[in-house]
Design a protein around this motif. Structure first.
Motif, short mmCIF file in Angstrom:
data_model
loop_
_atom_site.label_atom_id
_atom_site.label_comp_id
_atom_site.label_asym_id
_atom_site.label_seq_id
_atom_site.Cartn_x
_atom_site.Cartn_y
_atom_site.Cartn_z
N LEU A 52 0.91 -1.12 -0.06
CA LEU A 52 -0.11 0.04 0.03
C LEU A 52 0.80 1.24 -0.16
N LYS A 53 1.89 1.23 0.86
CA LYS A 53 2.69 2.64 1.09
C LYS A 53 3.45 2.63 -0.68
N GLY A 54 3.88 1.47 -1.27
CA GLY A 54 4.38 1.46 -2.53
C GLY A 54 3.69 1.99 -3.49
N ILE A 55 2.19 1.72 -3.59
CA ILE A 55 1.26 2.16 -4.46
C ILE A 55 1.07 3.70 -4.02
N ARG A 56 0.85 3.98 -2.87
CA ARG A 56 0.53 5.38 -2.45
C ARG A 56 1.69 6.27 -3.14
#
Length: 400
Positions: free
Chosen positions: A315-319
């Protein structure tokens, strides 16, 4: 005789108080519960100073939650925890005397280093810079393989572990950014740490139960009992080791300059691993097996700390734009896993705190690294490695 209407009102009031005691935010609930149990406060169970990577992991989550909510409780708690292990003159004390560069050259305690750097930024107190310098001096002299990989510990001769990337290199990167931002040699070295782990532990397509993910570690000298004949890698993919590596990738990608060649290298590794991690999830539950190379084998189970680490990383990588998720399938996989976690591993306690289940106690390459070893290690209720990872995953999930 007690009036039945009164009993009904009392029951409703009890439910209301219970509902009020439970925060709507799982991130807040996890953090408040850890604080209520005095976890991650720089002290061990005997109230002695403890320089612990688990505490560093929780403090990272408290920092993120403080920044998201403005609730100073979280900042004050991490500050108190750091003060418990650092004297006013900047000396790191407690158990660090036994796991320091002079005794064990362990990467594990270095995980508390990002807390010191953060507190130096916030307070300007030289004690935090001095404490951080201690860890940097350790890294400068840390034993390495012939290729340049940090050994996980002095006792693990010529071995690189995925765990060590999270323990040492998040601090290493932040230190260089803060004090040596133009040190191209240091940035190249940090990139090399990630790349050597990736190249030496990547599962080959010809391997049994191929996932395209990373084995727990490797022995450059090929002398460990578990070392494979090709690159010396260990025999199994252990979920939490991969989780540490994935979290390190997204955290360091926030720090390394985008203009540096290392940024593209690290992002390329993450881009390669993210869809493979998505595909390795159990199709029914959406979460991951403890031993990812043996899905469904008797004795294997869905483990909570690795799952939480994966959700945080994806999720952090996408955000942050580190992961390209054109069709939304990676985000959907992370959301599905998170929903399983909250439904199956979060326990509401009678005192309003949150319990966290299914976190395996430990995983090591000190033995034979077999499937039987990993599944034979017990799980621990409220293990901080898992609870802190769930806090991190919840911070990211709630940012959606």
């Amino acid at each position: 005789m007690v009036n039945s209407r009164f009993l009904g009102l009392l029951s409703l009031l009890t439910l209301f108080v219970s509902a009020e005691a439970r925060p709507q935010s799982h991130a807040v609930w996890a953090a408040d519960s850890a604080i209520a149990r005095k976890q991650g406060n720089g002290l061990d169970s005997s109230q002695r100073a403890s320089v612990s990577y688990e505490h560093g992991e929780l403090q990272w989550g408290l920092r993120l939650l403080y920044e998201a909510t403005g609730n100073r409780t979280y900042y004050d708690y991490l500050l108190a925890g750091a003060n418990n292990i650092v004297y006013d003159n900047g000396t790191i004390h407690g158990n660090y005397a036994y796991v320091s560069k002079t005794a064990d050259y362990s990467l594990d305690p270095v995980r508390t280093g990002p807390t010191f750097l953060y507190l130096y930024q916030k307070t300007g107190q030289t004690k935090w810079k001095s404490a951080a310098d201690t860890f940097k001096v350790q890294l400068d002299a840390h034993p390495r393989t012939g290729q340049g990989q940090f050994w996980h510990k002095k006792q693990y001769y010529n071995q690189g572990w995925l765990d060590g990337i999270y323990m040492g290199d998040v601090f290493y990167a932040q230190y260089v950014k803060d004090f040596q931002p133009s040190n191209s040699t240091a940035w190249a070295d940090i990139t090399q740490q990630f790349n050597l782990m990736y190249q030496n532990s990547l599962q080959a397509s010809s391997d049994v139960h191929n996932t395209g993910l990373l084995y727990h570690g490797y022995d450059y000298s090929h002398t460990a009992v578990w070392a494979a004949s090709d690159r010396g890698h260990s025999p199994e993919i252990w979920n939490r080791a991969l989780g540490w590596y994935m979290m390190a990738l997204v955290d360091v990608l926030e720090v390394i300059p985008t203009s540096n060649a290392g940024y593209a290298t690290l992002r390329g590794i993450l881009q390669n691993l993210a869809p493979k991690l998505r595909d390795a999830a159990d199709p029914s539950t959406g979460v991951w097996w403890l031993v990812m190379t043996q899905p469904g084998r008797e004795g294997n189970y869905f483990e909570s700390s690795g799952a939480a680490m994966f959700v945080y990383s994806l999720l952090k990588g996408i955000r942050r734009g580190f992961i390209t998720d054109t069709n939304g399938s990676i985000r959907a996989a992370a959301e599905k896993a998170y929903q399983y976690m909250t439904a199956h591993w979060v326990v509401e306690n009678s005192d309003g705190t949150m319990g966290w289940t299914n976190t395996v106690q430990v995983g090591s390459l000190s033995g034979n690294g077999t499937f039987e070893y990993y599944v034979g290690v017990p799980t621990v209720l409220n293990d901080l490695k898992g609870l802190a990872a769930f806090l991190l995953a919840s911070v990211e999930y709630e940012k959606l």
